[in-house]
Design an enzyme around this catalytic site. Structure first.
Site, PDB file in Angstrom:
ATOM      1  N   VAL A  56     -70.021  51.146  44.690  1.00 37.18           N
ATOM      2  CA  VAL A  56     -71.261  50.528  44.219  1.00 37.18           C
ATOM      3  C   VAL A  56     -71.213  49.056  44.608  1.00 37.18           C
ATOM      4  CG1 VAL A  56     -72.650  49.874  42.218  1.00 37.18           C
ATOM      5  CG2 VAL A  56     -71.590  52.136  42.299  1.00 37.18           C
ATOM      6  N   ALA A 101     -68.736  44.296  43.393  1.00 37.93           N
ATOM      7  CA  ALA A 101     -68.723  45.675  43.882  1.00 37.93           C
ATOM      8  C   ALA A 101     -67.595  46.402  43.161  1.00 37.93           C
ATOM      9  CB  ALA A 101     -68.487  45.705  45.388  1.00 37.93           C
ATOM     10  N   LYS A 102     -67.576  47.702  43.251  1.00 41.38           N
ATOM     11  CA  LYS A 102     -66.462  48.480  42.695  1.00 41.38           C
ATOM     12  C   LYS A 102     -66.493  49.846  43.343  1.00 41.38           C
ATOM     13  CE  LYS A 102     -63.284  47.775  39.491  1.00 41.38           C
ATOM     14  NZ  LYS A 102     -62.595  46.513  39.271  1.00 41.38           N
ATOM     15  N   GLY A 103     -65.339  50.464  43.467  1.00 43.54           N
ATOM     16  CA  GLY A 103     -65.306  51.787  44.076  1.00 43.54           C
ATOM     17  C   GLY A 103     -64.205  52.625  43.485  1.00 43.54           C
ATOM     18  N   ASP A 142     -56.889  48.489  42.501  1.00 43.23           N
ATOM     19  CA  ASP A 142     -57.289  48.652  41.102  1.00 43.23           C
ATOM     20  C   ASP A 142     -56.370  49.739  40.542  1.00 43.23           C
ATOM     21  OD1 ASP A 142     -58.855  49.204  38.676  1.00 43.23           O
ATOM     22  OD2 ASP A 142     -60.472  48.122  39.657  1.00 43.23           O
TER      23      ASP A 142
END
Length: 411
Positions: A56, A101-103, A142
């Site tokens: 995202v 952002a993050k995934g 992460d």
């Protein structure tokens, strides 16, 4: 309340305090792009498996988007969305030129061999390589990912785009990773805590600390608190919880964990129920594990004077209210754990310049950024007569809204 609802509720409160125009408020909540890909790969035994990967990209008004990639069985679009949005405000609070952002990939890393993890990472990178980039979106490690994962992404991305060390951060130092990156989030938590305690005329020395989560962030925070003369009286992770009212000997606990991969059976402390950890009496409670651990059920029993949120959204809004009424001071996650992304920024800068810093400079700059951000948050608290969480949210939101307006978002 789930992560997305909690983040949105904080966002709306901050927007109300700032008196943001409803159109810009709405546009700031909508992510720039949501990516979902199927990652199909052969396992070591020859069978085919498929995993769902997400990315995202929330906002790029202030610069390239930035955020971690997690490998975890519970990666769902809502959570990834919330964490991407949090990164937008976090980078703005820290005043680094990024958006959020993050995934993640919905998988259980411990059930996959090293070569399966490598294949999975490479397939994921092949699917998103044209949507990430040095000036577009810069991933980082992460939960469930590490420097090796970043090395695989860098290698796969470079096959398409030429050698690009700045496309990911949190890399091994041999491939352009920054010194001080591994300890950065934990060190940032300690710098943030020092700035907060100084407001109350206190310092770490002589205070008591309880730490939930003893992974990268928790163990570094514990080590640095111990070095500064603080007493860490209880620690927990998924393997168990340890308590010693006279202060745990952190170096020997670290050696014990390294030798046994567990906190259980540590000789210089008593085992306690992990659920009781959050309600131990202490000066400072530091949740470093998962989100939502402080909630309506247990918030009333918390006996800490300060809570420093090293995890992402560990306190849900119900608990926030209960704790505020009790006079507990909460240092919010979007500031407290920004040390990691700040040193990621330093790594990106070093890669772009092709000039690496020594560790002393990294730590010095990190302290400068964390201390300055705290004073900026306090100024917002004074201007808007609000608590630290709203001070941080209004600071971040205001910066992103200003950048969005200046760029001319309405056209």
């Amino acid at each position: 309340m789930n992560a997305l609802a909690a983040t949105n509720s904080n966002f709306r409160n901050a927007a109300r305090i700032l008196g943001l125009d409803s159109k810009i408020e709405k546009s700031l909540l909508i992510p720039f792009r949501e990516i979902k890909v199927e990652c199909t790969l052969p396992k070591d035994d020859g069978t085919l498996v498929s995993f769902v990967g997400f990315r995202v990209q929330h906002d790029n008004a202030r610069g390239p988007m930035k955020g971690g990639i997690r490998y975890h069985p519970e990666v769902d679009p809502d959570e990834v969305n919330a964490l991407a949005q949090l990164m937008t405000w976090k980078t703005a609070v820290a005043d680094i030129p990024y958006g959020g952002a993050k995934g993640g990939i919905g998988c259980t890393p411990k059930d996959l061999s090293n070569s399966e993890l490598e294949r999975l990472t490479r397939v994921f990178t092949q699917k998103i390589h044209d949507l990430i980039g040095v000036q577009t979106d810069v991933p980082a490690p992460d939960m469930g990912t590490n420097a090796q994962t970043m090395a695989w992404i860098l290698d796969e991305y470079s096959k398409f785009h030429g050698h690009s060390p700045a496309v990911v951060t949190g890399k091994p130092t041999d491939l352009g990773g920054s010194l001080g990156r591994e300890a950065a989030t934990g060190r940032g938590v300690v710098f943030a805590m020092e700035a907060l305690l100084a407001e109350y005329g206190k310092s770490i020395k002589g205070l008591t600390f309880v730490i939930q989560g003893f992974g990268n962030v928790g163990s570094w925070a514990a080590r640095l608190i111990h070095e500064r003369g603080g007493k860490v009286i209880a620690v927990s992770d998924i393997t168990g919880a340890v308590k010693n009212p006279n202060g745990i000997d952190i170096p020997s606990l670290l050696s014990h964990k390294e030798a046994t991969a567990s906190l259980a059976n540590f000789s210089s402390g008593d085992a306690i129920d992990s659920n009781e950890l959050l309600v131990q009496e202490c000066d400072v409670l530091i949740p470093c594990a998962l989100g939502g651990v402080l909630n309506r059920e247990n918030a009333g029993n918390v006996r800490a004077k300060f809570i420093v949120e090293a995890a992402n959204h560990p306190t849900d809004p119900d608990a926030d209210e209960i704790l505020s009424k009790k006079g507990v001071v909460i240092l919010p996650d979007i500031y407290a754990n920004a040390g990691g992304v700040t040193v990621s920024y330093f790594e990106w800068v070093q890669n772009i310049q092709g000039f690496m810093w020594d560790e002393e400079k990294v730590n010095e700059e990190l302290k400068k950024y964390m201390t300055r951000a705290f004073h900026n948050i306090k100024n917002m608290c004074h201007s808007h007569n609000c608590n630290l969480r709203m001070g941080a949210f209004t600071l971040g939101l205001n910066r992103v809204a200003r950048a969005t307006n200046l760029r001319g978002w309405g056209a």
